[in-house]
Motif scaffolding. Structure first.
Motif, PDB file in Angstrom:
ATOM      1  N   LYS C  64       0.833  -1.200   0.000  1.00 49.10           N
ATOM      2  CA  LYS C  64       0.000   0.000   0.000  1.00 49.10           C
ATOM      3  C   LYS C  64       0.867   1.250   0.000  1.00 49.10           C
ATOM      4  O   LYS C  64       1.993   1.249   0.448  1.00 49.10           O
ATOM      5  N   GLY C  65       0.306   2.319  -0.467  1.00 46.17           N
ATOM      6  CA  GLY C  65       0.953   3.611  -0.305  1.00 46.17           C
ATOM      7  C   GLY C  65       2.057   3.915  -1.309  1.00 46.17           C
ATOM      8  O   GLY C  65       2.650   4.975  -1.249  1.00 46.17           O
ATOM      9  N   ALA C  66       2.366   3.000  -2.222  1.00 43.32           N
ATOM     10  CA  ALA C  66       3.371   3.316  -3.242  1.00 43.32           C
ATOM     11  C   ALA C  66       2.751   4.259  -4.261  1.00 43.32           C
ATOM     12  O   ALA C  66       1.606   4.087  -4.657  1.00 43.32           O
ATOM     13  N   LYS C  67       3.503   5.264  -4.634  1.00 42.10           N
ATOM     14  CA  LYS C  67       2.987   6.214  -5.629  1.00 42.10           C
ATOM     15  C   LYS C  67       3.858   6.171  -6.867  1.00 42.10           C
ATOM     16  O   LYS C  67       4.886   6.837  -6.930  1.00 42.10           O
ATOM     17  N   PRO C  68       3.449   5.359  -7.859  1.00 40.12           N
ATOM     18  CA  PRO C  68       4.283   5.195  -9.054  1.00 40.12           C
ATOM     19  C   PRO C  68       4.730   6.511  -9.668  1.00 40.12           C
ATOM     20  O   PRO C  68       5.820   6.605 -10.203  1.00 40.12           O
ATOM     21  N   SER C  69       3.920   7.558  -9.564  1.00 39.02           N
ATOM     22  CA  SER C  69       4.276   8.809 -10.232  1.00 39.02           C
ATOM     23  C   SER C  69       5.568   9.400  -9.676  1.00 39.02           C
ATOM     24  O   SER C  69       6.279  10.110 -10.359  1.00 39.02           O
ATOM     25  N   ASP C  70       5.879   9.093  -8.405  1.00 33.14           N
ATOM     26  CA  ASP C  70       7.124   9.598  -7.822  1.00 33.14           C
ATOM     27  C   ASP C  70       8.336   9.159  -8.637  1.00 33.14           C
ATOM     28  O   ASP C  70       9.421   9.717  -8.501  1.00 33.14           O
ATOM     29  N   TYR C  71       8.147   8.110  -9.387  1.00 34.09           N
ATOM     30  CA  TYR C  71       9.314   7.468  -9.962  1.00 34.09           C
ATOM     31  C   TYR C  71       9.519   7.772 -11.436  1.00 34.09           C
ATOM     32  O   TYR C  71      10.399   7.225 -12.067  1.00 34.09           O
ATOM     33  N   GLU C  72       8.684   8.672 -11.991  1.00 29.37           N
ATOM     34  CA  GLU C  72       8.793   8.935 -13.428  1.00 29.37           C
ATOM     35  C   GLU C  72      10.182   9.426 -13.821  1.00 29.37           C
ATOM     36  O   GLU C  72      10.695   9.111 -14.876  1.00 29.37           O
ATOM     37  N   GLN C  73      10.793  10.211 -12.907  1.00 31.47           N
ATOM     38  CA  GLN C  73      12.120  10.729 -13.226  1.00 31.47           C
ATOM     39  C   GLN C  73      13.139   9.610 -13.393  1.00 31.47           C
ATOM     40  O   GLN C  73      14.202   9.785 -13.967  1.00 31.47           O
ATOM     41  N   MET C  74      12.782   8.422 -12.862  1.00 36.90           N
ATOM     42  CA  MET C  74      13.746   7.326 -12.886  1.00 36.90           C
ATOM     43  C   MET C  74      13.711   6.519 -14.178  1.00 36.90           C
ATOM     44  O   MET C  74      14.441   5.559 -14.335  1.00 36.90           O
ATOM     45  N   ARG C  75      12.836   6.892 -15.088  1.00 38.44           N
ATOM     46  CA  ARG C  75      12.744   6.094 -16.302  1.00 38.44           C
ATOM     47  C   ARG C  75      14.072   6.098 -17.068  1.00 38.44           C
ATOM     48  O   ARG C  75      14.515   5.078 -17.559  1.00 38.44           O
ATOM     49  N   ASP C  76      14.677   7.271 -17.155  1.00 39.85           N
ATOM     50  CA  ASP C  76      15.876   7.386 -17.984  1.00 39.85           C
ATOM     51  C   ASP C  76      17.144   7.719 -17.193  1.00 39.85           C
ATOM     52  O   ASP C  76      18.245   7.444 -17.639  1.00 39.85           O
ATOM     53  N   VAL C  77      16.945   8.354 -16.042  1.00 39.64           N
ATOM     54  CA  VAL C  77      18.104   8.820 -15.276  1.00 39.64           C
ATOM     55  C   VAL C  77      18.378   7.854 -14.128  1.00 39.64           C
ATOM     56  O   VAL C  77      17.515   7.624 -13.288  1.00 39.64           O
ATOM     57  N   VAL C  78      19.571   7.284 -14.121  1.00 41.76           N
ATOM     58  CA  VAL C  78      19.880   6.274 -13.101  1.00 41.76           C
ATOM     59  C   VAL C  78      20.388   6.951 -11.829  1.00 41.76           C
ATOM     60  O   VAL C  78      21.152   7.910 -11.876  1.00 41.76           O
ATOM     61  N   ARG C  79      19.956   6.434 -10.685  1.00 39.58           N
ATOM     62  CA  ARG C  79      20.334   7.006  -9.395  1.00 39.58           C
ATOM     63  C   ARG C  79      21.674   6.435  -8.939  1.00 39.58           C
ATOM     64  O   ARG C  79      21.819   5.213  -8.841  1.00 39.58           O
ATOM     65  N   PRO C  80      22.643   7.302  -8.622  1.00 39.57           N
ATOM     66  CA  PRO C  80      23.930   6.788  -8.118  1.00 39.57           C
ATOM     67  C   PRO C  80      23.725   5.909  -6.891  1.00 39.57           C
ATOM     68  O   PRO C  80      22.910   6.239  -6.022  1.00 39.57           O
ATOM     69  N   GLY C  81      24.431   4.803  -6.832  1.00 39.59           N
ATOM     70  CA  GLY C  81      24.372   3.928  -5.668  1.00 39.59           C
ATOM     71  C   GLY C  81      23.221   2.948  -5.679  1.00 39.59           C
ATOM     72  O   GLY C  81      23.181   2.027  -4.865  1.00 39.59           O
TER      73      GLY C  81
END
Lengths: 342, 342, 342, 342
Positions: C64-81
């Protein structure tokens, strides 16, 4: 060969393993292929002061008497019924074409050596595995033989059949095929006595599933069935169901169509299974085949002496495989302790 | 249910899995047990934007329509032919006696859902798995049906038999048994087309061994055979060996007694196997059994509606299990890539 | 999630699992990321009448409580670590970029639920698993805390540290990092009491090997050590060897530099291990990274609230993983029966 | 020893394996225990015409030079720091007390032989595994050595350290300890170059998890860490995160604190891990211990010549274990073909 997971404290002498190997091949030279040097087993680890230590048991049987030159014809021409063709394709031509490898019947010596340890281990829990020739070339035992007959007669004749008269006729069938440069198939039956209730882990490591898996690893096996097996597909439920009654304060079934396995677990009745062996593929008669390097059709008659029937040799192999699978499941199910009391 | 190891990039819509589930149970209510609520599948992980992601795929089919009260009689009285008795013994009386668990036929819904993914995956490599009813109550197909017939006819009748006429007679056999408060067994045959050469890892993760293992995990299976199977035990080598010839520049065999498997590997011919199913154990007729808590003999007639024959429902289950085992072996053998190109 | 192999007869109420989940996340909202909806566990199979049945236990915790929209920036840009980059490469762009999958910290809820069952199972054999925060940002406990302190204090503060004073300072370190848009790492220590001698199967399923394997499956773990661990690499043998003496008729060691494991087996002394956690990768500060679809450099500051330190949440996770691995090895070694007496 | 799963078609001569064995033990007799007979390897299966066949590879190294009489004192008196005590307890007194078994350092000869094949296999994919001594007795390399230095210098000195000067000092530390009848520990570091992105199967067969598991199977290992490892527990996220940039059209990271592994998968940067070895337990100095049969305290100084430091011998062992685990994962992930083209 390395056997891992055997409990510590099992009394084990190398002679016991050697004896199992010596019994493997019938003495009568007319029904089996020419005797090689006898198989001699060595123990490298896992046994100390005539007891297993709990460490992996490493055995070695040197492959004496193989004559690589016999196999030169096999470099390019694949033998019908053998694994040559898929092996060559799978391994890109790098497979060892000389035979004697893990796809050969020679592997069964290792199975029997390992099996002798599993049989010994099971005997400590009172479990007894009895295998014997059920049929050869369509000629079969009329009834389930008594354990007494199996213990006494099976290894007393070259057919490994507990009925002397049937054994005589089977022998004729085998010799007949041999004379005609041909071979015959047959069925090995195996009974396991005193198996506790509940051996086997449903769903996918079920008793019947594990037994079938290990038995299809034996060369030339084409079918495995339990209890009434394929016959049960022709039966009615009222006839096939094994009804429960109480006998001497124990729950038993009136019939044993299940072959002692229900829902992938032993039910306390004798386990009964049958394993179908095809006729050996190596026959003297010419057969159509293909030369792979020339990619052209040719014919091949396999030279040398070959087994006209694999069933007698398969009896101790089936016994061994069944013992190995059951010992594994009993260990896994906590039914055999990890250290045996002396 | 979680399916691990499926490659990334497989196009997969939930409707495809649902469709496989919908086909699982014949519509005709007279040959199967009373319809419960339809199985509805949900996907929780492993699929994103209609493609597999490479992560484990978690599916869920809620078990609707089970009525625990039906099973109260089963608390103490074990049903002949069922796993009740060994399960109670193995799990010390803690097992859930209400049925519907992993030992029930309900599990096969999960098998079919998982199988639909394996079937889809194999189809990307051109491999096709075709299962159908081969025999019921001893009445069998006369010949190996053509793939065209299997594709067209199998799911067009309630018997899942590719021969319409035979299907009619099978249906009579089933209804007959049902009227008499009884049940019948049968055989499912399965053919796999376009399997590459070399699928299977000898010795112990052989193609036939892995297939047999997974198939014996299906409830009511009592035998598994490949190609000529048990019949090969009655054959001569000259007759049983599949001779090689060249046809359209491909190596093929004149016969297919091996059923497409040699030395534990596929040989490029169609894989052919048969699975024997016993008659369902739950029958209306009274049968002898035992009340475990009172430790006294009694009789039991299983109430409610039950399948008079499990074979039609087993057809998609066998197809699924075969597809799962083959997909596993092909992945393991590097024959299916870990990421599928779109 | 499915847990297979749990013995039958273990008393188990869903509240016990729920309680473990409730304890998982500290209440204090300043040191952990924003509270989502609480995790609610359901049991689908394997428990009946408040006891395990011996069948697989299936649990579900809805995400519960996951908000997929938070993650749109992650489609193309990889997070260090993070695992974004190798996941995208490995799964050919099919992986679910929205987070929340099996590479996310969310998985640890499942670990804790499963662990609560293993902890309960071990407690039946008297084995107790105690985990706690050993260090955060370099600030560490001075000595091995007493079991009494661990039991009483660990879950009484938000740092999960059995020393109240140290916990206060750790909390400052965490809040400090948070204020600066940064994060800190730390170490979880875990002690197992009353472990019998001989748990672990040498060589390759050794006690330390199995523990290390399961612990490296926890996100953010970068090191695992037993007893003196890396410190032993700076020691002399005379100093590092744990000498044996007899105390109250039991064999014990004067020191415990081995951490209770010798040759891959428990030696009867307390098992002691430490697990190093890196600082959480998601930080507010801008960091250099790459947009994969444009193949150009960019910067990324991860938005939203994130854990400034994962260690407090990791304490019950380490405890769970250790319990699971040990329960597995004890079951495998025949040290826990397959059916528990009530 | 049997190695299963090696692809067919790998060029392999027995001399290559022998050479790895010959390099295993430093020539300088002052820093290692007395030279036994050299290890001589034989190949029994899986290699034909100097190429692997795809069948299991069976190697044998006969254990020459062991003198069982040396070990008579070990029948009843357990050596501090050794596995004697848990082994005796676990195996109920049936374990072989003479040493030389699978719990002895002798096993590492087998690891090196198997590893030489994995190293060869990886080299076909361009993957290179470089191990070397990182520290002994607390004295460590100041910086990550260059691959060139490692290749050239590591096996040129008895310490297996790529920095000649540091090696000299390490040697003094070892000889010093030896003179005092003592021993020292140390750390082996291992770097893997050219590893493709995505090696490792999250969650539980992750790259770091599989490596840790196999490394803890090596005798005397007490800790394993990747990249910044335990040091990362003292770092801030902004410092520990490896930021991505583009260099020559490839994505690389500015630092390598992750040690090349993120989320259980390789990320394309060099894999870097460190393995902590405790000082050898067998020392000449007297230590307190217990006579198990008399159940009384005693002292023991281990006679004979023993390794004062295991680290130099451990370098090829770590290299081998890492190569084996990575080869397994690459095969499993479909990154190495099952048949290598010649």
């Amino acid at each position: 060969m390395t056997i891992d997971g055997c409990p510590a404290g099992l009394p084990l002498a190398i002679q016991e393993i050697q004896q199992a190997l010596d019994l493997r091949i019938p003495q009568e030279s007319d029904v089996v292929s020419a005797r090689r040097e006898p198989d001699v087993v060595e123990i490298f680890s896992g046994v100390f002061q005539n007891h297993t230590t709990g460490a992996p048991i490493t055995l070695q049987i040197r492959n004496k008497g193989a004559k690589p030159s016999d196999y030169e014809q096999m470099r390019d021409v694949v033998r019908p019924g053998h694994a040559d063709y898929p092996a060559k394709m799978k391994y890109g031509g790098f497979s060892d074409y000389r035979g004697g490898g893990r796809l050969s019947g020679r592997m069964t010596a290792a199975f029997v050596a390992a099996g002798s340890i599993a049989i010994k281990l099971l005997s400590q829990s009172g479990v007894e595995v009895l295998a014997y020739t059920f049929s050869i070339g369509g000629l079969r035992l009329a009834t389930l033989p008594s354990p007494v007959a199996v213990r006494k007669m099976t290894f007393a004749n070259s057919m490994r059949c507990p009925d002397e008269e049937v054994a005589e006729k089977m022998r004729d069938i085998v010799l007949n095929a041999k004379q005609e440069g041909d071979s015959v198939g047959g069925i090995v039956e195996c009974t396991v006595l005193n198996l506790p209730v509940g051996v086997g882990e449903p769903l996918f490591d079920a008793l019947d599933a594990e037994l079938a898996k290990i038995l299809f690893g034996v060369p030339a096996v084409k079918g495995v069935e339990f209890g009434a097996g394929f016959q049960s597909s022709r039966m009615r439920g009222s006839e096939n169901n094994d009804q429960y009654v109480i006998e001497n304060d124990r729950i038993v079934t009136l019939t044993n169509n299940s072959g002692g396995v229900l829902g992938g677990m032993s039910n306390g009745m004798p386990l009964v299974l049958r394993v179908a062996f095809k006729p050996p593929s190596s026959i003297a008669r010419d057969q159509k085949t293909v030369n792979l390097s020339k990619m052209e059709e040719t014919t091949l008659g396999v030279k040398g002496r070959h087994d006209p029937c694999v069933v007698p040799k398969a009896v101790p192999v089936v016994q061994s495989m069944v013992a190995i699978a059951i010992a594994d499941l009993m260990l896994r199910g906590g039914m055999i302790p990890r250290v045996l009391k002396s």
